[in-house]
Scaffold this motif. Structure first.
Motif, PDB file in Angstrom:
ATOM      1  N   HIS A 168       0.871  -1.281   0.069  1.00  0.00           N
ATOM      2  CA  HIS A 168      -0.008  -0.247   0.005  1.00  0.00           C
ATOM      3  C   HIS A 168       0.924   1.310   0.060  1.00  0.00           C
ATOM      4  O   HIS A 168       1.753   1.343   0.568  1.00  0.00           O
ATOM      5  CB  HIS A 168      -0.882   0.162   1.394  1.00  0.00           C
ATOM      6  N   ASP A 169       0.329   2.350  -0.787  1.00  0.00           N
ATOM      7  CA  ASP A 169       1.051   3.474  -0.768  1.00  0.00           C
ATOM      8  C   ASP A 169       0.647   4.820  -0.337  1.00  0.00           C
ATOM      9  O   ASP A 169       1.146   5.700  -0.365  1.00  0.00           O
ATOM     10  CB  ASP A 169       1.491   3.770  -2.381  1.00  0.00           C
ATOM     11  N   THR A 170      -0.617   4.548   0.294  1.00  0.00           N
ATOM     12  CA  THR A 170      -1.546   5.588   0.703  1.00  0.00           C
ATOM     13  C   THR A 170      -1.901   5.593   1.775  1.00  0.00           C
ATOM     14  O   THR A 170      -2.328   4.536   2.341  1.00  0.00           O
ATOM     15  CB  THR A 170      -2.672   5.807  -0.531  1.00  0.00           C
ATOM     16  N   VAL A 171      -1.987   6.436   2.746  1.00  0.00           N
ATOM     17  CA  VAL A 171      -2.157   6.546   4.302  1.00  0.00           C
ATOM     18  C   VAL A 171      -3.238   7.386   4.535  1.00  0.00           C
ATOM     19  O   VAL A 171      -2.975   8.701   4.158  1.00  0.00           O
ATOM     20  CB  VAL A 171      -0.955   6.856   5.087  1.00  0.00           C
ATOM     21  N   SER A 172      -4.347   7.197   5.170  1.00  0.00           N
ATOM     22  CA  SER A 172      -5.132   8.161   5.614  1.00  0.00           C
ATOM     23  C   SER A 172      -5.457   8.040   7.332  1.00  0.00           C
ATOM     24  O   SER A 172      -5.188   6.995   7.746  1.00  0.00           O
ATOM     25  CB  SER A 172      -6.507   7.776   5.080  1.00  0.00           C
ATOM     26  N   TRP A 173      -5.643   9.072   7.672  1.00  0.00           N
ATOM     27  CA  TRP A 173      -6.100   9.356   9.254  1.00  0.00           C
ATOM     28  C   TRP A 173      -7.424   9.744   9.526  1.00  0.00           C
ATOM     29  O   TRP A 173      -7.905  10.414   8.859  1.00  0.00           O
ATOM     30  CB  TRP A 173      -4.981  10.233   9.874  1.00  0.00           C
TER      31      TRP A 173
ATOM     32  N   PRO B 114     -15.665   7.252  12.582  1.00  0.00           N
ATOM     33  CA  PRO B 114     -14.619   7.863  12.305  1.00  0.00           C
ATOM     34  C   PRO B 114     -14.904   9.191  11.495  1.00  0.00           C
ATOM     35  O   PRO B 114     -15.437   9.082  10.450  1.00  0.00           O
ATOM     36  CB  PRO B 114     -13.855   6.913  11.441  1.00  0.00           C
ATOM     37  N   GLN B 115     -14.049   9.912  11.651  1.00  0.00           N
ATOM     38  CA  GLN B 115     -13.905  11.356  10.737  1.00  0.00           C
ATOM     39  C   GLN B 115     -12.523  11.437  10.169  1.00  0.00           C
ATOM     40  O   GLN B 115     -11.638  11.141  10.906  1.00  0.00           O
ATOM     41  CB  GLN B 115     -13.997  12.367  11.820  1.00  0.00           C
ATOM     42  N   PHE B 116     -12.674  11.858   8.780  1.00  0.00           N
ATOM     43  CA  PHE B 116     -11.451  11.803   8.003  1.00  0.00           C
ATOM     44  C   PHE B 116     -10.862  12.979   8.267  1.00  0.00           C
ATOM     45  O   PHE B 116     -11.284  14.234   8.312  1.00  0.00           O
ATOM     46  CB  PHE B 116     -12.037  11.776   6.563  1.00  0.00           C
ATOM     47  N   ILE B 117      -9.067  12.866   8.665  1.00  0.00           N
ATOM     48  CA  ILE B 117      -8.552  14.149   9.075  1.00  0.00           C
ATOM     49  C   ILE B 117      -7.784  14.306   7.570  1.00  0.00           C
ATOM     50  O   ILE B 117      -7.811  15.584   7.308  1.00  0.00           O
ATOM     51  CB  ILE B 117      -7.247  13.580  10.085  1.00  0.00           C
ATOM     52  N   PHE B 118      -7.007  13.348   7.071  1.00  0.00           N
ATOM     53  CA  PHE B 118      -6.155  13.675   5.906  1.00  0.00           C
ATOM     54  C   PHE B 118      -5.736  12.295   5.525  1.00  0.00           C
ATOM     55  O   PHE B 118      -5.570  11.565   6.123  1.00  0.00           O
ATOM     56  CB  PHE B 118      -5.238  14.854   5.958  1.00  0.00           C
ATOM     57  N   GLN B 119      -5.105  12.519   4.093  1.00  0.00           N
ATOM     58  CA  GLN B 119      -4.518  11.676   3.132  1.00  0.00           C
ATOM     59  C   GLN B 119      -3.262  11.938   2.765  1.00  0.00           C
ATOM     60  O   GLN B 119      -2.964  13.089   2.175  1.00  0.00           O
ATOM     61  CB  GLN B 119      -5.546  11.248   2.319  1.00  0.00           C
ATOM     62  N   TYR B 120      -2.330  10.917   2.863  1.00  0.00           N
ATOM     63  CA  TYR B 120      -0.785  11.203   2.394  1.00  0.00           C
ATOM     64  C   TYR B 120      -0.723  10.324   1.146  1.00  0.00           C
ATOM     65  O   TYR B 120      -1.238   9.081   1.454  1.00  0.00           O
ATOM     66  CB  TYR B 120       0.060  11.027   3.493  1.00  0.00           C
ATOM     67  N   TYR B 121      -0.086  10.638   0.074  1.00  0.00           N
ATOM     68  CA  TYR B 121       0.250   9.797  -1.230  1.00  0.00           C
ATOM     69  C   TYR B 121       1.581  10.542  -1.712  1.00  0.00           C
ATOM     70  O   TYR B 121       1.492  11.888  -1.920  1.00  0.00           O
ATOM     71  CB  TYR B 121      -0.888   9.751  -2.267  1.00  0.00           C
ATOM     72  N   GLU B 122       2.364   9.775  -1.972  1.00  0.00           N
ATOM     73  CA  GLU B 122       3.650  10.384  -2.507  1.00  0.00           C
ATOM     74  C   GLU B 122       4.042  11.553  -1.644  1.00  0.00           C
ATOM     75  O   GLU B 122       4.810  12.484  -2.222  1.00  0.00           O
ATOM     76  CB  GLU B 122       3.346  10.680  -3.925  1.00  0.00           C
ATOM     77  N   GLU B 123       4.104  11.282  -0.306  1.00  0.00           N
ATOM     78  CA  GLU B 123       4.619  12.061   0.752  1.00  0.00           C
ATOM     79  C   GLU B 123       4.102  13.491   0.626  1.00  0.00           C
ATOM     80  O   GLU B 123       4.660  14.555   1.448  1.00  0.00           O
ATOM     81  CB  GLU B 123       6.260  12.315   0.401  1.00  0.00           C
ATOM     82  N   GLU B 124       2.923  13.734   0.106  1.00  0.00           N
ATOM     83  CA  GLU B 124       2.353  14.917   0.175  1.00  0.00           C
ATOM     84  C   GLU B 124       0.707  14.842   0.525  1.00  0.00           C
ATOM     85  O   GLU B 124       0.391  13.607   0.339  1.00  0.00           O
ATOM     86  CB  GLU B 124       2.191  15.642  -1.372  1.00  0.00           C
ATOM     87  N   GLU B 125       0.303  15.733   1.183  1.00  0.00           N
ATOM     88  CA  GLU B 125      -0.987  15.791   1.727  1.00  0.00           C
ATOM     89  C   GLU B 125      -1.965  16.105   0.472  1.00  0.00           C
ATOM     90  O   GLU B 125      -1.789  16.946  -0.010  1.00  0.00           O
ATOM     91  CB  GLU B 125      -1.324  16.780   2.646  1.00  0.00           C
TER      92      GLU B 125
ATOM     93  N   GLY C  34       0.750  16.271   9.220  1.00  0.00           N
ATOM     94  CA  GLY C  34       1.064  14.877   9.100  1.00  0.00           C
ATOM     95  C   GLY C  34       2.410  15.008   8.437  1.00  0.00           C
ATOM     96  O   GLY C  34       2.741  15.985   7.860  1.00  0.00           O
ATOM     97  N   HIS C  35       2.743  13.739   8.126  1.00  0.00           N
ATOM     98  CA  HIS C  35       3.858  13.565   7.298  1.00  0.00           C
ATOM     99  C   HIS C  35       3.833  12.163   6.542  1.00  0.00           C
ATOM    100  O   HIS C  35       3.489  11.187   7.220  1.00  0.00           O
ATOM    101  CB  HIS C  35       5.236  13.848   8.129  1.00  0.00           C
ATOM    102  N   GLN C  36       4.531  11.909   5.421  1.00  0.00           N
ATOM    103  CA  GLN C  36       4.409  10.525   4.939  1.00  0.00           C
ATOM    104  C   GLN C  36       6.249  10.332   4.384  1.00  0.00           C
ATOM    105  O   GLN C  36       6.665  11.375   3.890  1.00  0.00           O
ATOM    106  CB  GLN C  36       3.625  10.215   3.715  1.00  0.00           C
TER     107      GLN C  36
END
Lengths: 111, 114
Positions: free
Chosen positions: B29-34, B43-54, B66-68
């Motif tokens: 997996h390459d995408t992370v969501s919080w 759950p409430q969506f905070i943000f999502q990171y992909y390719e080290e960017e929000e 956040g950070h990826q």
């Protein structure tokens, strides 16, 4: 108001009984997910529905997505104590990876 | 195959402090969501990171950041903690496939602010 409304909010059933949980959206859904959560723990994926009219089953749990893709139901047949927990429906409205969730339905199964 | 790993599992902080939560995504997996889940809520969506960017952000203040990292793992930082930040914080990893996103959730970090 919630974008996804679940009903009922809580449910207590006798072991062996059938039950249904509903999830309703005012807008068309791209993907509809069902998760189960034990109190204070992470979400366990149950099923994903994408096509209107789609129905999926896993063991004694069946989920359906209506033709207009605005309502889903989760049906448990012959409930067991292991089915107890919080059931959450989630929607990815535009397939962007952002899930919105209903408020959850808490299920208790009495032995 | 390890699923999503979150650390720590529990955390107690004082109002005004800062906290960092960590997440290692499922292999492949390459995408992370919080997500933030308050007691009795979904759950409430905070943000999502992909390719080290929000890539996407929910309705959360800038105190949440956040950070990826290049290995796809992610951190969630919350500054100036408020009592209302007490919640279960969930990390979900995913990758885009033809069937749409497949999300795997971690067991969460329970944050208590006192």
């Amino acid at each position: 108001s919630q974008e996804l409304e679940q009903s009922p909010q809580s449910l207590i059933v006798q072991e062996g009984k059938n039950l249904t949980i509903n999830c309703t959206s005012s807008k068309t859904l791209y993907g509809l997910y069902w998760y189960k959560q034990k109190y204070g723990e992470g979400l366990i994926f149950l099923m994903m529905l994408q096509k209107g009219g789609e129905e999926k089953s896993h063991e004694k749990i069946t989920a359906k997505l209506d033709e207009k893709k605005q309502q889903s139901s989760l049906h448990i047949t012959a409930s067991q104590p292991s089915h107890a927990g919080i059931y959450l429906c989630g929607a990815d409205r535009w397939n962007t990876g952002k899930l919105i969730f209903g408020q959850g339905t808490t299920l208790q199964v009495k032995p | 195959d390890a699923g999503v790993t979150q650390s720590p599992t529990h955390l107690i902080k004082t109002r005004g402090q800062q906290v960092t939560l960590r997440c290692s995504p499922k292999s492949g997996h390459d995408t992370v969501s919080w997500y933030q889940q308050a007691l009795g809520q979904g759950p409430q969506f905070i943000f999502q990171y992909y390719e080290e960017e929000e890539r996407q952000r929910g309705n959360f203040p800038d105190r949440f950041s956040g950070h990826q990292f290049p290995n796809y793992s992610s951190e969630l930082n919350v500054n100036a903690l408020l009592l209302g930040d007490s919640a279960l914080y969930l990390c979900a990893s995913s990758s885009v496939g033809w069937q749409g996103y497949g999300y795997t959730f971690g067991s969460g970090t329970r944050l208590t602010v006192v």
